[in-house]
Design a protein around this motif. Structure first.
Motif, PDB file in Angstrom:
ATOM      1  N   ILE A 131       0.821  -1.218   0.000  1.00 56.65           N
ATOM      2  CA  ILE A 131       0.000   0.000   0.000  1.00 56.65           C
ATOM      3  C   ILE A 131       0.853   1.265   0.000  1.00 56.65           C
ATOM      4  CG2 ILE A 131      -1.704   1.306   1.347  1.00 56.65           C
ATOM      5  CD1 ILE A 131      -2.839  -1.353   2.306  1.00 56.65           C
ATOM      6  N   ALA A 132       2.018   1.204   0.639  1.00 56.77           N
ATOM      7  CA  ALA A 132       2.867   2.396   0.730  1.00 56.77           C
ATOM      8  C   ALA A 132       4.300   1.998   1.060  1.00 56.77           C
ATOM      9  CB  ALA A 132       2.337   3.345   1.808  1.00 56.77           C
ATOM     10  N   ILE A 133       5.202   2.952   0.806  1.00 56.27           N
ATOM     11  CA  ILE A 133       6.609   2.780   1.201  1.00 56.27           C
ATOM     12  C   ILE A 133       6.898   3.824   2.284  1.00 56.27           C
ATOM     13  CG2 ILE A 133       9.013   2.930   0.430  1.00 56.27           C
ATOM     14  CD1 ILE A 133       8.028   2.115  -2.362  1.00 56.27           C
ATOM     15  N   VAL A 157       6.951   7.649   1.756  1.00 52.78           N
ATOM     16  CA  VAL A 157       7.747   7.923   0.558  1.00 52.78           C
ATOM     17  C   VAL A 157       6.877   7.822  -0.696  1.00 52.78           C
ATOM     18  CG1 VAL A 157       9.755   7.140  -0.795  1.00 52.78           C
ATOM     19  CG2 VAL A 157       9.780   6.981   1.703  1.00 52.78           C
ATOM     20  N   GLU A 158       6.071   6.779  -0.755  1.00 50.72           N
ATOM     21  CA  GLU A 158       5.180   6.547  -1.898  1.00 50.72           C
ATOM     22  C   GLU A 158       3.894   5.922  -1.372  1.00 50.72           C
ATOM     23  OE1 GLU A 158       8.691   5.232  -5.044  1.00 50.72           O
ATOM     24  OE2 GLU A 158       6.859   4.018  -4.964  1.00 50.72           O
ATOM     25  N   MET A 159       2.811   6.165  -2.108  1.00 49.01           N
ATOM     26  CA  MET A 159       1.527   5.539  -1.745  1.00 49.01           C
ATOM     27  C   MET A 159       0.897   4.927  -2.979  1.00 49.01           C
ATOM     28  SD  MET A 159      -0.464   8.122   0.813  1.00 49.01           S
ATOM     29  CE  MET A 159      -0.341   9.529  -0.270  1.00 49.01           C
ATOM     30  N   ALA A 160       0.017   3.973  -2.735  1.00 46.44           N
ATOM     31  CA  ALA A 160      -0.737   3.382  -3.844  1.00 46.44           C
ATOM     32  C   ALA A 160      -1.590   4.458  -4.500  1.00 46.44           C
ATOM     33  CB  ALA A 160      -1.619   2.255  -3.323  1.00 46.44           C
ATOM     34  N   GLU A 161      -1.771   4.289  -5.806  1.00 47.36           N
ATOM     35  CA  GLU A 161      -2.553   5.272  -6.550  1.00 47.36           C
ATOM     36  C   GLU A 161      -3.968   5.335  -5.994  1.00 47.36           C
ATOM     37  OE1 GLU A 161      -0.769   5.087 -10.677  1.00 47.36           O
ATOM     38  OE2 GLU A 161      -2.922   5.264 -11.085  1.00 47.36           O
TER      39      GLU A 161
END
Lengths: 230, 218
Positions: free
Chosen positions: B177-179, B190-194
């Motif tokens: 789901i996310a970093i 840092v990043e998430m699912a669209e």
């Protein structure tokens, strides 16, 4: 003339006594000295403390020793596996004592014993269940746990080749605990697939110098085709 | 929200492993990362049972019982690879010579405590293997896990309820789901699912989350 070779596995395990501590090489079945363990089962010594990474796989080797009821205590890092049923049953019945040691600490404690160190400070395990009640120390801002060496009366290991002075070379990942267990035991017994003439092993490639080895026994490889595969 | 499947997670971790890195991939999900390492990069895979320069699984029939990985599966050795004993192997780990270790987890706390070795169930037979050495030894410890349990509880937690493997040792979490980057200040995204917002992610995890630089507006 010094010749550490003995004629049979039975001769190799002679003198292993009731209540002895015995290191057994191997990671899973790679490097497991099956024929020495079979000879130990036949020889009859019991009440043993065994030091190995695991607690037996399947029906052979260490698993068979446990199934035969010869093991009182096991010091290892990873007892529970899909095929560790003999250990599992004895452990659940309360027949075997378990000292669980992180794998790197197991190696370091064995190495410390062979190196004559009184103890080591290791960062591994700090703050976990496996360090509970143990002395700790902060050194240069980092936390360490005091761990003591693991000595043994005997080590049973498997190597690829030996000469009569006991110099050893190993094969691939079957090396694993062999070299450090050879250092840590009072009497190290190696089963080897090949005996080389003295000088027949390139001294630059000898992994375990013969000073760490007391007995060798030649066991022709059970699976020569596998042993020759790349 | 578009969650990553296991292969996509492995591919995402592999992207972040640079040329020349010495890497240990833990048993289970992290093992998949090896399949997605870019072919143009030379990356050294270490297996703690005693080899460096580990190659892929052998062709059927070419297995060698003396050539296995830490999961006791048959592997191959690349040209230039080497074998060594356990004290050397764990010196590579504990001595800080391994750049990246990728591990699975039951739980990770926002300050980087890792729980991945023992559920603590009273009848369970404990087994630790190299988990505690791997967790604290590498320069950077990556965790790869699904963010939520099957019953929807966050595995990123304030405080681990399972027995821990190592304290403050995780530097990054790659989840479906996310970093997250993990550090003394806590967990930053840092990043998430669209299609997911930071507030939704906060609601899913129930822990304080910092918006990472890439998520800042403008």
């Amino acid at each position: 003339m010094i010749d550490k070779g003995v004629p049979t596995p039975a001769a190799a395990v002679a003198g292993i006594f009731h209540g002895a501590s015995v290191m057994i090489g191997g990671f899973g079945t790679a490097g497991m000295p099956d024929q020495l363990i079979d000879a130990l089962i036949d020889q009859g010594a019991g009440d043993l403390t065994i030091i190995n990474n695991n607690a037996g796989n399947g029906e052979t080797g260490l698993a068979a020793l446990i199934a035969a009821g010869r093991v009182r205590k096991i010091i290892c890092s990873f007892p529970r596996q899909s095929d560790s049923h003999h250990f599992d049953a004895r452990y659940r019945a309360g027949d075997i004592e378990l000292e669980l040691v992180p794998q790197g600490n197991l190696a370091a404690r064995i190495h410390a014993a062979g190196s004559g160190l009184g103890a080591i400070f290791t960062p591994t395990g700090f703050g976990t269940l496996l360090a509970e009640g143990k002395e700790t120390r902060e050194i240069d801002g980092k936390n360490y746990v005091l761990e003591y060496p693991i000595h043994a009366d005997f080590a049973l290991i498997k190597a690829e080749a030996a000469d009569r002075w006991g110099n050893l070379v190993y094969r691939k990942t079957a090396r694993n605990f062999g070299p450090i267990m050879a250092m840590a035991a009072k009497c190290t017994i190696a089963q080897v697939a090949r005996i080389a003439p003295l000088g027949g092993i390139d001294p630059e490639t000898i992994v375990t110098p013969g000073i760490f080895v007391q007995r060798i026994v030649h066991i022709a490889s059970a699976a020569p085709s596998a042993a020759q595969a790349a | 929200m578009q969650r990553l499947n296991r292969e996509q997670m492995a591919r995402r971790v592999a992207q972040d492993i640079p040329e020349g890195a010495y890497v240990n991939l833990g048993i289970g999900l992290p093992t998949l990362v090896a399949n997605f390492l870019p072919a143009e990069r030379e990356i050294f895979l270490q297996s703690e049972n005693g080899l460096l320069g580990m190659g892929p699984a052998p062709a059927p029939g070419a297995e060698d019982p003396d050539l296995i990985n830490a999961g006791k599966q048959p592997v191959t050795l690349l040209p230039g690879g080497s074998f060594f004993h356990h004290a050397d192997s764990f010196a590579m780990m504990r001595g800080g010579h391994i750049d990246i270790c990728v591990l699975g987890a039951f739980q990770v706390s926002t300050r980087g405590d890792l729980a991945n070795w023992h559920t603590g169930a009273p009848y369970a037979i404990p087994a630790v293997g190299g988990a505690m050495d791997l967790a604290i030894g590498a320069k950077r410890t990556f965790v790869m896990m699904e963010l939520l349990t099957k019953t929807g509880e966050s595995k990123l937690v304030d405080q681990c309820t399972y027995p821990i493997t190592g304290m403050a040792c995780v530097s990054r979490i790659y989840s479906d789901i996310a970093i997250f980057d993990i550090g003394p200040q806590g967990a930053s995204v840092v990043e998430m699912a669209e299609g997911l917002t930071l507030d939704e992610l906060r609601a899913l995890t129930g822990v304080p989350l910092i918006a990472g630089a890439a998520l800042q507006p403008g």
